[in-house]
Enzyme design. Structure first.
Site, short mmCIF file in Angstrom:
data_model
loop_
_atom_site.label_atom_id
_atom_site.label_comp_id
_atom_site.label_asym_id
_atom_site.label_seq_id
_atom_site.Cartn_x
_atom_site.Cartn_y
_atom_site.Cartn_z
N GLN A 179 2.04 -0.51 -10.72
CA GLN A 179 2.26 0.10 -12.04
C GLN A 179 1.77 1.57 -12.04
O GLN A 179 1.84 2.22 -11.02
CB GLN A 179 1.58 -0.73 -13.14
CG GLN A 179 2.26 -2.06 -13.42
CD GLN A 179 1.62 -3.21 -12.67
OE1 GLN A 179 0.46 -3.18 -12.27
NE2 GLN A 179 2.37 -4.27 -12.49
N ASP A 193 6.67 2.95 -11.55
CA ASP A 193 8.00 3.21 -10.97
C ASP A 193 8.13 4.62 -10.40
O ASP A 193 9.22 5.18 -10.34
CB ASP A 193 9.11 2.98 -12.02
CG ASP A 193 9.00 1.63 -12.69
OD1 ASP A 193 8.95 0.62 -11.97
OD2 ASP A 193 8.95 1.60 -13.94
N GLY A 208 7.52 -3.97 -8.58
CA GLY A 208 8.39 -3.91 -7.41
C GLY A 208 8.34 -2.55 -6.75
O GLY A 208 8.66 -1.54 -7.37
N HIS A 209 7.91 -2.52 -5.49
CA HIS A 209 7.89 -1.27 -4.73
C HIS A 209 9.10 -1.26 -3.80
O HIS A 209 9.22 -2.10 -2.92
CB HIS A 209 6.60 -1.14 -3.92
CG HIS A 209 5.41 -0.89 -4.79
ND1 HIS A 209 4.14 -0.72 -4.29
CD2 HIS A 209 5.29 -0.77 -6.12
CE1 HIS A 209 3.29 -0.51 -5.28
NE2 HIS A 209 3.98 -0.54 -6.40
N LYS A 214 5.82 4.78 -5.41
CA LYS A 214 4.61 4.61 -4.59
C LYS A 214 4.92 3.93 -3.27
O LYS A 214 4.31 4.24 -2.24
CB LYS A 214 3.58 3.78 -5.37
CG LYS A 214 3.08 4.45 -6.64
CD LYS A 214 2.11 3.58 -7.41
CE LYS A 214 2.76 2.38 -8.04
NZ LYS A 214 3.76 2.73 -9.08
#
Length: 423
Positions: free
Chosen positions: A223, A12, A39-40, A15
């Site tokens: 991650q 988180d 989730g990006h 990225k």
């Protein structure tokens, strides 16, 4: 130049924004591990995008995006995400390629994940229960189903029969009420087979040929380093290698092809789920920073646990990844705080530790040692170069560079694409 971009904390870190920023310099963006539990979040053209399986480069026209063999793919989740992105006006077309060696997340993997997490009781890992772990377990046990298996119905049936038999044995032993069905599983695969195979290719070969032709590749991790199954806070980790060693393996290319590794960190520390977080805030600071930073999972909505920046963690991540540079995000979240802590070591059983311990029992009893900095208490959101930052913020960044022994190349001061300092 080919680079890997990965998280250097517990995930988180932002990225997606960094990959989105760098994408115009590359021909290919390749996601190399994880599943749709990651989730990006990217803000582009006034819209918010949450990308779970699609590489963050997908928002740029003309960029080829690759899902590597190290990723586990839930076809329904993938097609749902494609539909969301295309509905927002992004044209994907032939720009997306999926490794035919990637393993599939099947319906029974989700059932196994839910049951496994429930059985852990107080020792829960905090997984998203989306089937990622069980899919990786089947991969390692050599009973997984890969994308390329969809091409041969006889082989596919045999694999599904084996997977269903194992899943049902586990569900029964664990007291679960659900049971997997061979025929229902095959029907679900038949429904997506043609569409998935149309996207499939030998990704390692495709990327290798592109590199030979002079194309530049960005490898995108999911991650963070401290969730790596080998190098993270085991057992509170994910099911794949999130560190740079996983980048070459998960994309099917040589490690020698990677020229640099960019680690993304927040200006503080967060993690989702269970496991140690030595610098974790107490209330009311916990809620204050969580609110300022909107620290809720992009995929699950779960509240993230927040703490001061841990230089021991990031120096460790720099070592195991061979970080060449750091991109720091969310410096602006600290703008209003009167004082800011920076962890330089842990006191454990009467001794000072400045290197990250692999023994979880030591980490659980670690008391962080802090250096304290006066807060700058002014907005950094409009800063576009280092000299625009308050002196106190520059001092904070300088000390982090010194402690983690890695240069900070980018600093993000907001969610927009233009809110970045390229040092």
């Amino acid at each position: 130049m080919n680079i890997a971009v990965l998280g250097a904390q517990w995930g988180d870190e932002g990225k997606g924004k960094i990959v989105d920023l760098l994408t115009p310099n590359f021909s290919i963006v390749a996601r190399y591990q994880g599943g749709h539990n990651a989730g990006h979040t990217v803000y582009a053209n006034g819209r918010k995008f949450v990308l779970r399986l699609l590489p963050s480069g997908i928002l740029h026209d003309g960029i080829t995006c690759v899902i590597g063999n190290g990723v586990v793919v839930d076809p329904q989740a993938l097609f749902g995400e494609i539909a969301e992105v295309e509905a927002a006006g992004v044209k994907i077309g032939s720009r997306l390629i999926i490794s035919d060696k990637a393993h599939l997340i099947l319906p029974y993997h989700r059932e196994l994940d839910v049951l496994s997490e429930a059985r852990r009781g107080e020792r829960k890992i905090g997984t998203t229960s989306r089937g990622i772990g069980p899919a990786y377990e089947d991969k390692i046990a050599r009973r997984g189903v890969r994308v390329l298996d969809l091409r041969r119905s006889d082989k596919l049936r045999a694999l599904v029969e084996r997977g269903v038999a194992h899943a049902n044995a586990m569900l029964e032993a664990g007291g679960g009420s659900e049971r997997a069905s061979v025929e229902e599983t095959l029907e679900s695969l038949a429904a997506i087979s043609e569409r998935l195979l149309a996207l499939a290719d030998d990704v390692g070969l495709s990327v290798h040929r592109a590199l030979k032709s002079g194309a530049a590749v960005l490898l995108e991790g999911a991650q963070g380093s401290l969730l790596d199954v080998d190098h993270g806070t085991y057992p509170y980790v994910t099911s794949s290698n999130t560190t740079s060693g996983g980048a070459a393996v998960g994309a099917g290319i040589s490690p020698m092809a990677i020229d640099a590794v960019l680690g993304v960190v927040k200006a503080y520390t967060t993690r989702v789920g269970h496991g140690p977080l030595p610098t974790e805030f107490q209330e009311p600071l916990q809620t204050q920073v969580r609110t300022l930073g909107n620290e809720f999972g992009a995929t699950t909505g779960r509240a993230r646990r927040c703490g001061w920046f841990d230089a021991v963690v990031v120096r460790y991540a720099a070592r195991v990844n061979g970080l060449s540079d750091i991109a720091m995000t969310k410096l602006d979240v600290l703008d209003t705080l009167p004082k800011i802590g920076l962890c330089t070591g842990y006191e454990i059983e009467g001794s000072l530790h400045t290197e990250f311990p692999g023994d979880l029992s030591l980490l659980e009893n670690a008391a962080p040692k802090y250096e304290w900095f006066k807060g700058w208490q002014q907005s950094t959101g409009e800063a576009r170069k280092l000299s625009d930052l308050p002196a106190a913020a520059r001092k904070y960044l300088d000390r982090i560079e010194e402690l983690v022994e890695t240069r900070i190349t980018y600093v993000s001061v907001g969610t927009r694409r233009d809110q970045i300092i390229g040092l």
